[in-house]
Enzyme design. Structure first.
Site, PDB file in Angstrom:
ATOM      1  N   CYS A   1       0.846  -1.203   0.000  1.00  0.00           N
ATOM      2  CA  CYS A   1       0.000   0.000   0.000  1.00  0.00           C
ATOM      3  C   CYS A   1       0.880   1.251   0.000  1.00  0.00           C
ATOM      4  O   CYS A   1       1.557   1.514  -0.986  1.00  0.00           O
ATOM      5  CB  CYS A   1      -0.961  -0.056   1.195  1.00  0.00           C
TER       6      CYS A   1
ATOM      7  N   ASP B   1      -9.445  -3.242  -6.899  1.00  0.00           N
ATOM      8  CA  ASP B   1      -8.933  -2.244  -5.959  1.00  0.00           C
ATOM      9  C   ASP B   1      -9.604  -0.911  -6.257  1.00  0.00           C
ATOM     10  O   ASP B   1      -9.322  -0.277  -7.273  1.00  0.00           O
ATOM     11  CB  ASP B   1      -7.419  -2.131  -6.106  1.00  0.00           C
TER      12      ASP B   1
ATOM     13  N   HIS C   1      -8.068  -4.292  -2.864  1.00  0.00           N
ATOM     14  CA  HIS C   1      -6.891  -3.699  -2.232  1.00  0.00           C
ATOM     15  C   HIS C   1      -6.514  -4.542  -1.009  1.00  0.00           C
ATOM     16  O   HIS C   1      -7.366  -5.162  -0.381  1.00  0.00           O
ATOM     17  CB  HIS C   1      -7.217  -2.264  -1.808  1.00  0.00           C
TER      18      HIS C   1
END
Length: 277
Positions: free
Chosen positions: A156, A213, A245
């Protein structure tokens, strides 16, 4: 609460124990990697303005270990990131995860992501890259790391940093970016995004992204793929069509076991292919 000075904050900062508050409750499918046969725990990394804490895991015996920088999510160096370093160490790596938000605050103690985002937004990219340089130096001088076998992986927020650090330090042999944001508005603190450095990248980076995502549109992934074609890096991007995600985050509902295991397999193969094993 009495205001804490920058110097005192640096001196008193410690690593998280357990998982960040903002990610509670923890999923029952969480993976736990034991530290048997390892030296694992908190260390202090000397940097320009003092020291920063980091979590280090390395085999208890041996030397000249390949180095993997493990770059945190927005939730800091909590148990998930620490466990990932142990996974690498069990495979023979010196893995180290520096706490890159420490000057701004301990995000692991905050209860929701809306409190965390403003803190993370204050972290300058230049400071992060400098701290990672210092971490590599420490790994080589103080922890039996092999400077010629340096890799990086991040998740991330750390995925974006993985791309940027590979552009900053061409001595990195290989990297794997897990769903790091590729495109964004430049600011004084975050002046560039991966797409801005893609065409000049020389380090081979494997990008692992989720087709579902909602925070990283697929068109930006395709833009990055296209931009990488003009580089000499041999970088590649894999998209898992049904993955959301944070599909590697085994402690969260977003975890997808099939895609996570496949991504990890690709990571290890990527590191081996480019001489970091």
């Amino acid at each position: 609460m009495k205001e804490i000075t920058r110097r005192n904050f640096i001196a008193t900062t410690t690593l998280a124990t357990g998982f960040a508050l903002a990610v509670q409750p923890i999923s029952a499918q969480v993976i736990t990697t034991e530290a048997k046969g390892l030296v694992a725990g908190a260390v202090k990394i000397p940097v320009k303005d003092g020291t920063i804490p980091a979590y280090r895991a390395v085999p208890a015996t041996g030397e000249n270990f390949p180095i993997v920088l493990v770059i945190q999510e927005i939730f800091g160096v909590h148990e998930h990131i620490q466990d990932i370093t142990r996974r690498f160490a069990q495979l023979g790596y010196l893995a180290i995860a520096p706490e890159l938000f420490f000057r701004e605050g301990d995000v692991t103690k905050l209860s929701n992501i809306d409190e965390i985002r403003p803190i993370v937004a204050k972290v300058p990219d230049a400071e992060v890259l400098s701290d990672l340089d210092a971490t590599v130096k420490w790994a080589v001088k103080s922890a039996k790391g092999n400077a010629d076998k340096l890799a990086i992986t991040g998740f991330c927020w750390g995925g974006r940093i993985t791309w940027l650090y590979a552009a900053h330090n061409p001595k990195v042999k290989a990297g794997v970016a897990w769903y790091g944001r590729l495109v964004g508005d430049a600011t004084e603190l975050q002046p560039k995004y991966p797409i801005d450095i893609a065409s000049k990248l020389t380090v081979p980076i494997l990008g692992l992204y989720g087709g579902k995502d909602t925070g990283i549109p697929l068109d930006t992934v395709e833009q990055m793929r296209d931009r990488l074609k003009s580089s000499s890096s041999k970088s590649e991007i894999i998209v898992y069509p049904d993955a959301p995600h944070a599909f590697f985050a085994d402690y969260r509902p977003s975890y997808r076991e099939k895609e996570a295991k496949d991504g990890w397999k690709h990571l290890l193969e990527w590191f081996k292919k480019y001489g970091v094993s």
